[in-house]
Each structure stands twice: as C-alpha cells, then as structure tokens.
Design a protein around this motif. Sequence first.
Motif, PDB file in Angstrom:
ATOM      1  N   SER A 127       0.828  -1.203   0.000  1.00 15.04           N
ATOM      2  CA  SER A 127       0.000   0.000   0.000  1.00 15.04           C
ATOM      3  C   SER A 127       0.861   1.252   0.000  1.00 15.04           C
ATOM      4  CB  SER A 127      -0.930   0.006   1.220  1.00 15.04           C
ATOM      5  OG  SER A 127      -1.907  -0.998   1.117  1.00 15.04           O
ATOM      6  N   VAL A 128       1.981   1.197   0.708  1.00  7.81           N
ATOM      7  CA  VAL A 128       2.873   2.349   0.793  1.00  7.81           C
ATOM      8  C   VAL A 128       3.733   2.480  -0.464  1.00  7.81           C
ATOM      9  CG1 VAL A 128       4.826   3.351   2.051  1.00  7.81           C
ATOM     10  CG2 VAL A 128       2.933   2.312   3.315  1.00  7.81           C
ATOM     11  N   LEU A 129       4.231   1.343  -0.962  1.00  8.23           N
ATOM     12  CA  LEU A 129       5.182   1.373  -2.072  1.00  8.23           C
ATOM     13  C   LEU A 129       4.578   0.958  -3.406  1.00  8.23           C
ATOM     14  CD1 LEU A 129       8.232  -0.272  -0.243  1.00  8.23           C
ATOM     15  CD2 LEU A 129       7.741   2.162  -0.523  1.00  8.23           C
ATOM     16  N   GLY A 130       3.256   0.688  -3.424  1.00  9.11           N
ATOM     17  CA  GLY A 130       2.622   0.178  -4.627  1.00  9.11           C
ATOM     18  C   GLY A 130       2.822   1.058  -5.850  1.00  9.11           C
ATOM     19  N   GLY A 131       2.659   2.373  -5.682  1.00 13.43           N
ATOM     20  CA  GLY A 131       2.804   3.298  -6.801  1.00 13.43           C
ATOM     21  C   GLY A 131       4.189   3.252  -7.414  1.00 13.43           C
ATOM     22  N   GLN A 132       5.206   3.319  -6.547  1.00 14.44           N
ATOM     23  CA  GLN A 132       6.590   3.272  -7.036  1.00 14.44           C
ATOM     24  C   GLN A 132       6.911   1.931  -7.674  1.00 14.44           C
ATOM     25  OE1 GLN A 132       5.414   4.399  -4.109  1.00 14.44           O
ATOM     26  NE2 GLN A 132       6.985   5.536  -2.964  1.00 14.44           N
ATOM     27  N   LEU A 133       6.377   0.840  -7.091  1.00  9.69           N
ATOM     28  CA  LEU A 133       6.648  -0.492  -7.621  1.00  9.69           C
ATOM     29  C   LEU A 133       6.050  -0.661  -9.016  1.00  9.69           C
ATOM     30  CD1 LEU A 133       7.889  -3.258  -6.933  1.00  9.69           C
ATOM     31  CD2 LEU A 133       5.655  -3.934  -6.021  1.00  9.69           C
ATOM     32  N   VAL A 134       4.807  -0.224  -9.199  1.00  6.82           N
ATOM     33  CA  VAL A 134       4.154  -0.334 -10.508  1.00  6.82           C
ATOM     34  C   VAL A 134       4.889   0.493 -11.551  1.00  6.82           C
ATOM     35  CG1 VAL A 134       2.072   0.287 -11.804  1.00  6.82           C
ATOM     36  CG2 VAL A 134       1.863  -0.914  -9.620  1.00  6.82           C
ATOM     37  N   GLU A 135       5.255   1.723 -11.197  1.00  4.36           N
ATOM     38  CA  GLU A 135       5.944   2.589 -12.153  1.00  4.36           C
ATOM     39  C   GLU A 135       7.314   2.028 -12.522  1.00  4.36           C
ATOM     40  OE1 GLU A 135       7.276   7.279 -12.710  1.00  4.36           O
ATOM     41  OE2 GLU A 135       6.200   6.622 -10.913  1.00  4.36           O
ATOM     42  N   PHE A 136       8.028   1.471 -11.523  1.00  7.00           N
ATOM     43  CA  PHE A 136       9.363   0.920 -11.777  1.00  7.00           C
ATOM     44  C   PHE A 136       9.287  -0.309 -12.672  1.00  7.00           C
ATOM     45  CE2 PHE A 136      12.602  -2.220 -10.487  1.00  7.00           C
ATOM     46  CZ  PHE A 136      13.739  -1.551 -10.910  1.00  7.00           C
ATOM     47  N   LEU A 137       8.320  -1.202 -12.406  1.00  2.00           N
ATOM     48  CA  LEU A 137       8.231  -2.461 -13.145  1.00  2.00           C
ATOM     49  C   LEU A 137       7.537  -2.311 -14.491  1.00  2.00           C
ATOM     50  CD1 LEU A 137       7.343  -4.948 -10.262  1.00  2.00           C
ATOM     51  CD2 LEU A 137       9.534  -4.729 -11.433  1.00  2.00           C
ATOM     52  N   TYR A 138       6.387  -1.640 -14.497  1.00  2.00           N
ATOM     53  CA  TYR A 138       5.553  -1.617 -15.703  1.00  2.00           C
ATOM     54  C   TYR A 138       5.687  -0.339 -16.530  1.00  2.00           C
ATOM     55  CZ  TYR A 138       3.074  -5.762 -13.990  1.00  2.00           C
ATOM     56  OH  TYR A 138       2.756  -7.026 -13.570  1.00  2.00           O
ATOM     57  N   GLY A 139       6.128   0.734 -15.913  1.00  2.00           N
ATOM     58  CA  GLY A 139       6.240   1.987 -16.647  1.00  2.00           C
ATOM     59  C   GLY A 139       4.994   2.848 -16.539  1.00  2.00           C
ATOM     60  N   PRO A 140       5.042   4.051 -17.094  1.00  2.00           N
ATOM     61  CA  PRO A 140       3.944   5.020 -16.943  1.00  2.00           C
ATOM     62  C   PRO A 140       2.620   4.591 -17.574  1.00  2.00           C
ATOM     63  CG  PRO A 140       5.577   5.799 -18.542  1.00  2.00           C
ATOM     64  CD  PRO A 140       6.167   4.612 -17.866  1.00  2.00           C
ATOM     65  N   ASP A 141       2.655   3.719 -18.571  1.00  2.00           N
ATOM     66  CA  ASP A 141       1.413   3.288 -19.224  1.00  2.00           C
ATOM     67  C   ASP A 141       0.481   2.545 -18.260  1.00  2.00           C
ATOM     68  OD1 ASP A 141       2.223   4.389 -21.581  1.00  2.00           O
ATOM     69  OD2 ASP A 141       2.883   2.506 -22.488  1.00  2.00           O
ATOM     70  N   TYR A 142       1.050   2.027 -17.185  1.00  2.00           N
ATOM     71  CA  TYR A 142       0.272   1.224 -16.237  1.00  2.00           C
ATOM     72  C   TYR A 142       0.066   1.936 -14.900  1.00  2.00           C
ATOM     73  CZ  TYR A 142       0.855  -2.894 -19.250  1.00  2.00           C
ATOM     74  OH  TYR A 142       0.816  -3.793 -20.285  1.00  2.00           O
TER      75      TYR A 142
END
Length: 442
Positions: A321-336
Amino acid sequence: MLTALHGKIRALKRHKGFRRYAANTSWMMAEKILRIFAGLLVGVWVARYLGPEQFGVFSYVLAFTAIFGGIAKLGLDGILIRELVNQPELRDTWLGTAFWLKVAGAFLVMAIMALVMPFTSNDASTNLYIFIIAAGLVFQGFEVVEFYFQSQVLGKLISICKVFQLTLSSLIKVYLVLTEADLLWFVVVAASDVLGLALSYFVAFRLKTDTGFFRNFDWNIAKALLKDSWPLILSSLVVMIYMRIDQIMVKEMLGAHEVGIYSAAVRLSEAVYFVPVMISASLFPAILNAKAQSKALYEKRLSRLYFFLIWLAILFGVTFSVLGGQLVEFLYGPDYKEASQVLEIHIWACIFVFAGAASGKWYLSENLQKYRFINQLLGAVMNIILNYYLIESYGLLGAALSTIISYAFAAYLFDLFWVETRPNFYRLNKSIFGGALVEKND
C-alpha cells in the motif's frame, strides 16, 4: 534438553527416508520459487512491451482458458498418486487410463468453450487466441508422468523437467520482445508451454523405463477414477472461477485496456500467494503430530500458524500500500500507472488468502473438506454478483473490492455459518485481533 534435541536432529539427518523426502521437497520448492520469480520478471517485460490493450487481451485469453482448463484435469491428480502407491503392479494401466481420460477431457473442454464463446463480446482474433491455448490442453495428459514420479518420491526429475520448460519458454518470450513480435506469437508460446513440458516428461519417463503407458486403457479403472474425481472437478472449476472471473468480467464490462491495467496489479498482488502454501505445507506434519499427542498442543500450533500467516499478510498489505505506486511505475512503466491504485486495494485480499491456506490444513486434519468447498462455491457466487455491481459503479477499484469482500466471506465469515467450522472462525478472530475476541467451544 538442547543435547537431546541436537541428537534427534543428527538422527534425522542420518535417516535415509528423511533425507529422501527432504531432498524431494527441496527440489520441488526450489522449482516453484524459481518459476514465480522468473514468471514475474519475464511477465512484466512482456506486459511493458505489449502495452495495456494487448496485454489485456492476452490476460483475458489466459483467464478464460484457465477457468475451463481445470475441467480438463478431471481432478485425477491426488487420486492417481494414491492408486500408484497402493497398486504399483498396475502402473501402466493406471497411467494409460488417466492419460486418455485427460485427452478426452481436453476435447470436451474445447467443445464447451465453443458453445460459450458466442455469448461473449470477443472478436474473431480473441476467439482464435483462446482456441490456440485450449489446443495445448490436449498435452496435459502427460501430467500423469509427474504423478508417477511423485508416487516414487522423484521430485528431482519433476523439477528438472519444469525448469527446462520454464527456461525455454522464458528465452523464447525474451526473443519475441526483442524482435517486436505480434501478440499471436506470445499466445502460441503460452500454448506450447504445455507441449514442452509434455515432451520433457515423456523423455524422462522413457529414461526411467522402457514401457509405453499410453497403449493401455481399462474401462473399469476409468469408471473408478471418474467416480472418485467428480467432486474434485467441481472444486477445481469453482476455484478457477473464484480466482479469474474478475478479469473476465472487467473485459466484458470495461474493455481490454482495463483488463491489462487490472491484470498487471493482480500479478504483483498474487506473487506473494505461494508463501502461505509453502509454510502451511511444511508445518502440516507437525500439526498432525500435535493432534495425536494432545488437543492443547494441537490448538497451540494451529493458533501460532494462523497468527504468523495473518500478520505476515498484514505486513505485505502495508508494504504494498505504501510502495505500490513506485513499484508499478518501476516495473511496468507510466502506461500502467492506474494499476497502482488497484494494487493498493487488491493486496489486502492476501490476508484472507493466507488465512485460507492455514484453515485448509485444519479442514484436512478434521476431515471437513466439504465445508471448504461449500464456502468457496458461495464465495465464487458472491464474487460474480459483487463484480457485476461494483465494476459498474467503481470500475477497476470495484473489481478489487469484490475480490477482498468475497475472499473475506469464503475464508473467514462463512465459517460462522456452520456449527462444525465455528471453532475455526473464533480461532481466526484471535489471530486477527490478538486475542480481543475470546474463542468459544460451540
């Protein structure tokens, strides 16, 4: 006391049976962990390359096929292992009969899917992808080799076959990304994964023995297998509906792009689901031994398992919940980027997944599996109903909320409904609330 414990550990290490089973388990656990991490890393790369729209179609096709694929397995797995252990002299007959039943099950599934697909909103390409992957189910028949190896405690051979298939599949997917291949080729690879594993199983079996089990079939054994397996077929179907219906409904109600976003979040959330399965499986013998010794020790070990898994799940929930945003952006990129909100909600379903994994061992030890099936069936129905209303009102966040609510009822609240499972409900309360609710002996 420490000297006695040390002596027992040394005795276990010298025990041939213990070493054999420990090595068997270690190989299989290592393969599962490697599969999860390799699948996640390569899967993320594939998702980034395909983009939300095409990745959504790909995820929908996999989810649609998975729901029906459970039927093709025919619930024979554990039953076949049991019979191979009890009647090793009939090995080829059991293996051959189960093999041809699974092949027939695959064709039955394809026929059912052909009847269902006209009622979907799929275009011709999506239906083609579904049938390509469904065609791979025919090769699931070679899974009988895995069950034979399990009955012989040959987990090393199973793991080698699976690692070979995983490595080959991952390398091909990387090649497809680097060469900017069309979605069709990723679908073909997904279908050929079953073929690759089937070939490796066949080679491994022929190296161990020169017999051809697929030349055998016995109608009486077939009837006996199907008679024992039909409840497991229903259970497998319910579980797959329970796990994948949200992606199907998101596609039907919102579109392929939204499925891609949602599936990206779900893959990260479900990456931790192997943890309670492994821990519960490794501690299950200790729980059974405690039950044979005393009720107090049995309850103590169960409570400790529940407490540990539930609070481990809460830790995962807070972290994602705390790091979800950074994790998604790092792994999947801005499209996701929209997937981050879905992940931050969906991850909390892991509390009830972890609780369900622990409860599953209690159901087995008390021989109450029928209530687990009933709870899962009710949870699947609830999930469909909630998805219908919440996706319409809240979009992808509604699908994530539906998952949490239905999982909570299936793994926790429904236990209150049945007298036999009520003690488990109170035990879960104590684990979640740290003893705030006192267990009762209803």
